[in-house]
Design an enzyme around this catalytic site. Structure first.
Site, PDB file in Angstrom:
ATOM      1  CD  GLU A  10      36.556  49.627  26.998  1.00 47.45           C
ATOM      2  OE1 GLU A  10      36.052  48.497  27.114  1.00 47.45           O
ATOM      3  OE2 GLU A  10      37.751  49.792  26.685  1.00 47.45           O
ATOM      4  NE  ARG A  27      41.147  41.573  25.974  1.00 49.10           N
ATOM      5  CZ  ARG A  27      41.832  41.130  27.037  1.00 49.10           C
ATOM      6  NH1 ARG A  27      41.958  39.831  27.266  1.00 49.10           N
ATOM      7  NH2 ARG A  27      42.407  41.974  27.866  1.00 49.10           N
ATOM      8  CD  GLU A  84      36.247  41.523  29.560  1.00 44.84           C
ATOM      9  OE1 GLU A  84      37.334  41.682  30.131  1.00 44.84           O
ATOM     10  OE2 GLU A  84      36.014  41.895  28.407  1.00 44.84           O
TER      11      GLU A  84
HETATM   12  N1  MTE Z   1      28.351  42.640  35.406  1.00 43.30           N
HETATM   13  C1  MTE Z   1      27.247  43.418  35.471  1.00 43.30           C
HETATM   14  N2  MTE Z   1      26.303  43.125  36.385  1.00 43.30           N
HETATM   15  N3  MTE Z   1      27.075  44.491  34.631  1.00 43.30           N
HETATM   16  C2  MTE Z   1      28.003  44.794  33.672  1.00 43.30           C
HETATM   17  O1  MTE Z   1      27.830  45.757  32.931  1.00 43.30           O
HETATM   18  N4  MTE Z   1      30.177  44.209  32.646  1.00 43.30           N
HETATM   19  C3  MTE Z   1      31.129  43.142  32.394  1.00 43.30           C
HETATM   20  C4  MTE Z   1      31.556  42.477  33.698  1.00 43.30           C
HETATM   21  N5  MTE Z   1      30.409  42.129  34.478  1.00 43.30           N
HETATM   22  C5  MTE Z   1      29.175  43.985  33.575  1.00 43.30           C
HETATM   23  C6  MTE Z   1      29.307  42.914  34.497  1.00 43.30           C
HETATM   24  C7  MTE Z   1      32.328  43.593  31.688  1.00 43.30           C
HETATM   25  S1  MTE Z   1      32.262  43.767  30.020  1.00 43.30           S
HETATM   26  C8  MTE Z   1      33.496  43.854  32.354  1.00 43.30           C
HETATM   27  S2  MTE Z   1      34.885  44.319  31.523  1.00 43.30           S
HETATM   28  C9  MTE Z   1      33.603  43.739  33.805  1.00 43.30           C
HETATM   29  O2  MTE Z   1      32.355  43.416  34.412  1.00 43.30           O
HETATM   30  C10 MTE Z   1      34.125  45.056  34.355  1.00 43.30           C
HETATM   31  O3  MTE Z   1      34.189  45.109  35.712  1.00 43.30           O
HETATM   32  P1  MTE Z   1      35.431  44.546  36.556  1.00 43.30           P
HETATM   33  O4  MTE Z   1      36.662  44.996  35.894  1.00 43.30           O
HETATM   34  O5  MTE Z   1      35.206  45.145  37.876  1.00 43.30           O
HETATM   35  O6  MTE Z   1      35.275  43.055  36.529  1.00 43.30           O
HETATM   36  N1  LUZ Z   2      39.218  47.357  26.669  1.00 45.21           N
HETATM   37  C1  LUZ Z   2      40.392  47.824  26.242  1.00 45.21           C
HETATM   38  C2  LUZ Z   2      39.041  46.076  26.974  1.00 45.21           C
HETATM   39  O1  LUZ Z   2      40.486  49.011  25.947  1.00 45.21           O
HETATM   40  N2  LUZ Z   2      41.437  46.982  26.179  1.00 45.21           N
HETATM   41  C3  LUZ Z   2      41.357  45.688  26.475  1.00 45.21           C
HETATM   42  O2  LUZ Z   2      42.331  44.960  26.398  1.00 45.21           O
HETATM   43  C4  LUZ Z   2      40.109  45.188  26.887  1.00 45.21           C
HETATM   44  N3  LUZ Z   2      39.938  43.906  27.177  1.00 45.21           N
HETATM   45  C5  LUZ Z   2      38.760  43.459  27.539  1.00 45.21           C
HETATM   46  C6  LUZ Z   2      37.702  44.346  27.618  1.00 45.21           C
HETATM   47  N4  LUZ Z   2      37.851  45.634  27.344  1.00 45.21           N
HETATM   48 MO1  MOS Z   3      34.257  45.004  29.326  1.00 47.06          MO
HETATM   49  S1  MOS Z   3      34.034  44.538  27.334  1.00 47.06           S
HETATM   50  O1  MOS Z   3      35.935  45.238  29.202  1.00 47.06           O
HETATM   51  O2  MOS Z   3      33.659  46.564  29.340  1.00 47.06           O
END
Ligand code: MTE
Ligand code: LUZ
Ligand code: MOS
Length: 763
Positions: A226, A304, A712
C-alpha cells in the site's frame, strides 16, 4: 463466475512485474542497506564497488534532485539515508549495474562506518522516552470512572501481539523507463500507483503528469504494497533519471524481508468490568503500537485499532488510548485488518480472562454483549448489526453446546492430547477511516464492435477485484462477460486514485464503473428510441421502454431484431459518445478527529467463527481441527471469489496467531529473515475443515450490488485459534497462568503445558 485470471494463472501466462519484456539497454539496481539499527554515518566507501566490472553508477542521497522524502502521512522518512540511519535495512546507497548479479556483488563491497546510537525496539520504552510518531489519541464513550462501581467483576491485564511478514509470493519491485520530454513510465508492483507517481514526482522534482505508473497485477500485497512499494519505484526512476536508461529492481526474498516493514506489533493494557448479568459495563485499554522508525501508515493503523477496540460488542463506558511509538525497527505498515485485529485481540483477551476468573466459557460473555442495531460505537456511529444473526445462525447450524460437549468428552478420555474451542465474533468497518480517501473513478469505453474496455483505480492482487468490476459492466450492459476487458491500472488513464486497500476497492471502483456504464446505457437507450424502434410505443413519461437482455434489445418486453452490436454501431454513426469517465464517493460518511466522533464507515461486516484445535501434550505441537463460520456477505455477487477470500483470510489470521513469529534481537536486527526461520501456514497446517456459511441478506447497504466487502474481515476469525489453543492447554494444566502473548507457538504451548509444579508428565 470464475475469477477471470484463473485461465492465465494456471497456464503461467499472467503478467507480473518479472514477466514484462525487458527493453534493450536495461540496467539492474540493488540497494545497500544499513547493517546498524541506529547511528550517525561516519563514512561511506563505495570505491571498490564502483570499480567492479559492469557497475554503472552508485547513487546516494546527494544524487536526489528533489526532496529526499517518501513519508506519506508524516514527512519523516528519507529515501536514502543522508547522515543518520534509523533501522537495520534502511536504504543507504543504490547500485546500478549491467546485470542483477553484478549489482548485488557490488553491494557486498560497500563499506560503511556508523557511530552507534541507542537502539529502542520496545514500544513502551519509546513511549517513556517521548518518542511518539503523533500525539496520543483517545476514543471515549460514557464514563469509565463511574462505571467500575456498578461492576461485579473487574479484571485487568496486559497483552502482546507480534508483527507479521506479508510474504506476498511476488516480492517488491519496479521497472522504470525514460520517456520523451523527461517523463518516466514506472511499472510497479504496488497497491497504490498514485502514491508511486506522487512520490516519484516529489523526489525527482517533476510534475506528476510526467510520471506514468502502470500495474497489471500483483502476486499478492496484503497491505505490504500500500505504501512500501513506493520506495522501489522511486529508486528505479531516480537511477533512470540520471542514466537515461531503463532500470529494474526486483527484490530477493531476503532483501524484502529485511528492508520492508510488517504488521505492527502491539503491547497493550486492559481493564474490563462486568455486572452480575455478564454485561460489560466498562472497558479501558491502552495500546502501545510499535511503529518502527518512521510514520509510514502508522497513524492510520493506530486509528483503526481504536475504531475496533470493542470488536463486535456494545460497551456503554469505554476509554481507549493509543500511542504510536517510534522504535528502530523497519517502519511497520498496512497489513490485512490494518490495526483492527490488534485492537480486537485485546478485548478478546479481556473477556477470556474475565471468563477464567468466573469459571465460565468466554462465549457466555461474548454472546451477552453482541452489538444490536442502534447501539453506539465509541466513535459515535450507530450499528446496523448482524452480530446476533451471525451468532445465532452459527449456533443453529453447528450447535455450540454439542461441540463443547464433544470437546469435553474428548478431554476426559484423552491424556496425551487435549482439545480446545473458542468462538470469535467479528465486526469490521468498511471505508478508509480517512474520509477523503473514499473516492474512485472509472473510465469505460465501448468500441464499435461492441467490446468494452474498462480502467479504474483498483489494483488486482489476487483478491478478484477485476472479476467483480467486470461483473458490474456485464450486468449493467447485459452483455457476455467475454466481451469485456479490464485494463491495467494506470495513472494516465485514471488519476488521483486511493490505494487498493481497506477492502473497499470493489465497492468504490465497482460503483464508479456502475455509474459510467449506466451513463452509456442511457445514451444507447436514447439512440434506440430515436433511431430504430417503434417510437410510437414510448409512453408519456418519455422513458424509452427498452431493455437489453443478453445482448438483445427488448421493447415493452418483446424481443426485437436489434442486438447490442447493431445498437452500438448506430450510436457511433449518430456521433453519440460511447465512452464515460465517472466518479463515485460514498454518501453520508464523515469523522471529526477533534471530537473523535462521526460516522466514518459506509457499513460494517459481521460474522462468527467457531474454532476447534487439538494439542499434543507431549510435544506442544497442534492442529486446528475446524473453523466453522457464519459470515455476513450482504448479498454476495461472486460466491467463489468471496469464499476464497474468507478461506485465505482465515488461514492468514491463524498464521499470525499461532506459528508466524517475528524475532528482532536487541540490536534491532531481524533474526527470522528467511523462510527457514519464519514459518507460515502450509498445506499441512491449514485447518482440516473450513466450513463457511453465507449469511445472505438483501438489506440495503452501500456495497456494490449489496455484496459486502470481504477482503480483510475474515482474517480476524484467526484470533479464535489463539484462544482455542489456550483453552486446550488449560484442559491439561488448569492452573497454568498463560500470558496473553501471541503467537501461540508450539514452544509456548509446551512451556505452559508444564508450567506449574503440580503437573507432571502423564507418562
Ligand atoms: N487477497 C489476495 N489473494 N491477495 C492480496 O494481496 N489483500 C487483502 C485482501 N485480499 C489480498 C487479498 C487486503 S489487505 C485487502 S485491503 C483487500 O484484499 C483489498 O482488495 P479489495 O478492496 O478489492 O477487497
Ligand atoms: N488503509 C488506509 C487501510 O489508508 N486507511 C484505512 O482505513 C485502511 N483500512 C484498512 C486497510 N487499509
Ligand atoms: Mo489492505 S491492509 O487495506 O491493503
Amino acid at each position: 463466475m470464475k475469477n477471470i485470471d484463473s485461465y492465465t494463472h494456471v497456464r503461467g501466462e499472467s503478467v507480473y512485474l518479472d514477466d514484462i519484456p525487458i527493453v534493450n539497454g536495461t540496467l539492474y539496481a540493488a540497494v545497500f542497506d544499513s547493517p546498524v539499527a541506529h547511528g550517525k554515518i561516519k563514512s561511506l566507501d563505495t570505491n571498490e564497488a564502483s570499480d567492479m566490472r559492469a557497475v554503472v553508477r552508485i547513487f546516494t542521497a546527494k544524487d536526489i534532485p528533489g526532496q529526499n522524502q517518501i513519508g506519506g502521512i508524516v514527512p519523516d522518512e528519507e529515501l536514502l539515508a543522508s547522515d543518520h540511519v534509523h533501522f537495520c535495512g534502511m536504504p543507504v546507497a543504490l547500485v546500478v549495474a549491467e546485470t542483477e548479479e553484478a549489482a548485488r556483488a557490488a553491494v557486498k563491497k560497500i563499506k560503511i562506518e556508523i557511530d552507534p546510537l541507542h537502539i529502542i525496539t520496545d514500544p513502551r520504552e519509546a513511549k517513556e522516552k517521548g518518542e511518539l510518531i503523533i500525539p496520543p489519541r483517545t476514543f471515549q464513550i460514557g464514563d469509565t470512572n463511574n462505571a467500575w462501581s456498578g461492576c461485579e467483576h473487574i479484571v485487568e491485564g496486559s497483552t502482546e501481539t507480534n508483527g507479521q511478514e506479508h510474504l506476498y509470493i511476488e516480492t517488491q519491485g519496479a521497472y522504470a523507463l525514460p520517456l520523451e520530454n523527461g517523463g518516466f513510465r514506472v511499472y510497479s508492483s504496488t497497491q497504490g500507483p498514485t502514491a508511486v507517481q506522487r512520490t516519484t514526482a516529489r523526489v525527482l522534482d517533476l510534475p506528476m503528469n510526467k510520471i506514468e505508473v502502470d500495474t497489471t497485477r500483483l502476486g499478492g500485497g496484503f497491505g505490504g504494497k500500500e505504501d512500501q512499494a513506493t520506495t522501489w519505484g522511486v529508486m528505479c526512476a531516480l537511477a533512470s533519471y540520471h542514466l537515461k536508461r531503463p532500470v529494474k529492481y526486483s527484490l530477493h526474498r531476503m532483501e524484502d524481508m529485511r528492508m520492508t516493514g510488517k504488521r505492527h506489533p502491539y503491547s497493550s493494557d486492559f481493564k474490563i468490568g462486568l455486572n452480575k448479568d455478564l454485561k460489560i459495563i466498562g472497558y479501558e485499554v491502552t495500546f502501545f503500537q510499535n511503529a518502527g522508525a518512521a510514520a509510514d501508515l502508522s497513524p492510520a493503523v493506530m486509528e483503526r485499532t481504536l475504531f475496533h477496540c470493542t470488536n463486535s460488542y456494545f460497551v456503554p463506558n469505554v476509554k481507549a488510548t493509543a500511542y504510536s511509538c517510534r522504535t528502530h525497527l523497519p517502519p511497520n505498515t498496512a497489513f490485512r485488518g490494518f490495526g483492527g485485529p490488534q485492537g480486537m485481540f485485546v478485548i478478546e483477551a479481556a473477556i477470556a480472562k474475565a471468563a477464567d476468573v468466573l469459571g465460565i466459557p468466554a462465549s457466555d460473555i461474548q454472546q451477552k454483549n453482541l452489538l444490536k442495531t442502534g447501539d453506539e460505537f465509541p466513535y459515535g456511529q450507530k450499528a446496523e448489526s448482524e452480530a446476533n444473526e451471525c451468532w445465532n445462525k452459527a449456533n443453529e447450524l453447528y450447535d455450540i453446546n454439542k461441540l463443547r460437549k464433544e470437546v469435553d468428552a474428548f478431554n476426559k478420555n484423552n491424556k496425551l492430547s487435549k482439545k480446545g474451542m473458542a468462538l470469535m465474533p467479528i465486526c469490521f468497518g468498511i471505508s478508509f477511516t480517512k474520509t477523503l480517501m473514499n473516492q474512485a473513478r472509472a473510465l469505460v469505453h465501448v468500441y464499435t464492435d461492441g467490446s468494452v474496455g474498462i480502467s479504474t483505480g483498483a489494483v488486482e492482487m489476487g483478491q478478484g477485484v477485476n472479476t467483480k468490476i467486470l461483473q458490474v459492466a456485464a450486468r449493467i450492459f447485459s452483455i457476455d462477460p467475454s466481451r469485456i476487458k479490464i485494463n491495467s491500472t494506470n495513472t494516465w488513464r485514471v488519476a488521483n486514485t486511493s490505494p487498493t486497500a481497506a477492502s473497499a476497492a470493489a465497492d468504490l471502483n465497482g460503483r464508479a464503473t456502475e455509474i459510467a456504464c449506466n451513463e452509456i446505457l442511457n445514451r444507447l437507450k436514447q439512440v434506440a428510441a430515436e433511431e430504430c424502434l417503434a417510437v410510437a410505443e414510448i409512453d408519456k413519461t418519455g422513458i424509452p421502454p427498452f431493455e437489453i437482455k443478453e445482448e438483445w434489445i427488448y421493447i415493452n418486453g418483446k424481443k426485437t431484431d436489434w442486438n447490442w452490436n447493431k445498437l452500438v454501431m448506430a450510436a457511433y454513426i449518430r456521433r453519440v459518445s460511447l465512452s464515460e469517465h465517472s466518479h463515485y464517493t460514498p454518501p453520508g460518511i464523515h469523522f471529526d478527529p477533534a471530537k473523535e466522533k462521526g460516522h466514518p464507515f459506509a457499513y460494517h461486516v459481521y460474522g462468527t467463527a467457531i474454532i476447534t484445535a487439538t494439542i499434543d501434550c507431549l510435544r506442544g505441537i497442534y492442529e486446528v481441527d475446524s473453523v466453522k463460520v457464519v459470515h455476513d456477505f450482504g448479498s454476495s455477487m461472486n460466491y467463489l471469489v468471496d469464499l476464497g477470500q474468507c478461506e485465505g483470510g482465515i488461514v492468514q489470521g491463524i498464521g499470525w496467531m499461532t506459528m508466524e513469529e517475528l524475532l528482532y534481537n536487541k540490536e534491532g536486527k531481524l533474526m527470522t529473515n528467511a523462510l527457514s526461520t519464519y514459518k507460515v501456514p502450509d498445506i499441512y497446517s491449514v485447518p482440516k475443515e473450513i466450513d463457511i456459511h453465507f449469511l445472505q441478506s438483501d438489506k440495503d447497504n452501500l456495497a456494490i450490488f449489496r455484496s459486502k466487502a470481504v477482503g480483510e474481515p475474515p482474517l480476524m476469525y484467526g484470533i479464535g485459534a489463539y484462544f482455542a489453543l489456550r483453552n486446550a492447554v488449560k484442559a491439561f494444566n488448569p492452573s497454568a497462568d498463560i500470558p496473553y502473548d501471541a503467537p501461540m507457538t508450539p514452544e509456548k504451548v509446551l512451556m505452559s503445558l508444564y508450567q506449574k509444579k503440580e503437573v507432571t508428565s502423564p507418562v
